[in-house]
Design an enzyme around this catalytic site. Structure first.
Site, mmCIF file in Angstrom:
data_model
loop_
_atom_site.group_PDB
_atom_site.id
_atom_site.type_symbol
_atom_site.label_atom_id
_atom_site.label_comp_id
_atom_site.label_asym_id
_atom_site.label_seq_id
_atom_site.Cartn_x
_atom_site.Cartn_y
_atom_site.Cartn_z
ATOM 1 N N THR A 43 -4.621 20.574 23.595
ATOM 2 C CA THR A 43 -3.739 21.741 23.523
ATOM 3 C C THR A 43 -2.764 21.569 22.370
ATOM 4 O OG1 THR A 43 -3.874 22.322 25.871
ATOM 5 C CG2 THR A 43 -1.911 23.035 24.701
ATOM 6 N N PHE A 87 0.742 22.630 20.950
ATOM 7 C CA PHE A 87 2.043 23.178 21.318
ATOM 8 C C PHE A 87 2.831 23.484 20.049
ATOM 9 C CE2 PHE A 87 0.791 20.638 24.930
ATOM 10 C CZ PHE A 87 1.263 21.317 26.040
#
Length: 284
Positions: free
Chosen positions: A175, A177
């Site tokens: 992921t 961010f």
């Protein structure tokens, strides 16, 4: 003047992946859990937090759609990025066997990233607000048929047993961010080989081949555009806004020329951030 709080806002409960990202990047700051992404944005905008850690895309689940809607509407700025490998643990109440599980609870993206184990066992996926919130729910409900997919940190926080480790569908589950601030903090180029990312949004003019012409400057100036996404705004199919990431700094001469051409063919251009690229950016 807004007073500093030394807090960093994130969406979810303590123990969520976003909480872990906050602790990884800013170990000296206090993570501030928020029920929704909009709440996390508001906490930063009102001064309840100094920064926000917000997931924007995942290698398996794709983009986090809410962020592409909220970020342009806010006046917040991207000041950094963080790539975090995502590992999900299957957790249950103490003493529960895998054979007792009937439902698996987690964030919709987490459920999508762990489809194989859910399908293989015939479990019913149930969407929760976030991963750690699912673990908290299992602990509070006391139902032996419930399991949660959440980070390892959540098991310790909510007293659950991990019955299967790293159950994500692929090892390449990462992921990205973005770190948000109220203040515009453009990083400065110190060395020629600094990996600098510029993120911006734009609306092209309503003329034939406007997008082609608007982006032509990036090609002719040798600028690597690593992301380009479009989405509708204002409830109109013809009102399209574009989100883009490029490698380079607006002060670099090639980038300056490309942005100048973009502005000529666009109704609006707004730079959301100029920041150092994470070390994992070219490893994926």
């Amino acid at each position: 003047m807004i007073q500093r709080t030394n807090r960093i806002a994130f969406q979810g409960d303590f123990g969520a992946n976003s909480d872990m990202a906050c602790r990884d990047v800013f170990p000296g700051m206090e993570p501030l859990p928020c029920p929704t992404f909009e709440d996390a944005f508001t906490a930063l905008e009102t001064g309840e937090a100094d920064l926000a850690m917000i997931p924007i895309e995942n290698t398996i689940a794709g983009r986090v759609a809410d962020i592409h809607y909220l970020l342009p509407l806010s006046r917040l700025n991207i000041i950094g990025e963080y790539f975090m490998p995502i590992r999900f643990q299957l957790m249950v109440l103490p003493g529960v066997e895998t054979s007792e599980i009937r439902t698996v609870h987690s964030h919709i993206h987490a459920l999508g990233q762990c489809r194989q184990i859910i399908r293989a066992n015939g479990w019913k996926p149930v969407v929760a607000g976030d991963t750690a919130g699912a673990a908290k729910l299992v602990a509070e409900q006391g139902d032996r048929s419930m399991a949660a997919l959440a980070p390892r940190l959540a098991a310790g926080l909510y007293g659950l047993d991990i019955v299967a480790e790293n159950v994500e569908d692929t090892d390449n589950n990462v992921t990205r961010f973005v770190i948000l601030s109220r203040d515009e903090q453009w990083v400065k180029r110190e060395r020629d080989d600094d990996m600098i990312v510029t993120t911006f949004i734009f609306n092209v003019r309503n003329i034939p081949a406007a997008l082609y012409k608007a982006l032509g400057g990036f090609a002719t100036n040798g600028i690597n555009m690593t992301k380009l996404e479009s989405y509708q705004i204002g409830g109109r199919f013809v009102a399209t806004q574009f989100y883009a990431d490029i490698e380079g700094h607006p002060d670099d001469e090639p980038v300056r020329r490309a942005l100048e051409e973009l502005r000529f063919f666009s109704e609006k251009v707004r730079i959301l951030g100029v920041y150092m690229g994470h070390e994992m950016r070219h490893q994926l």
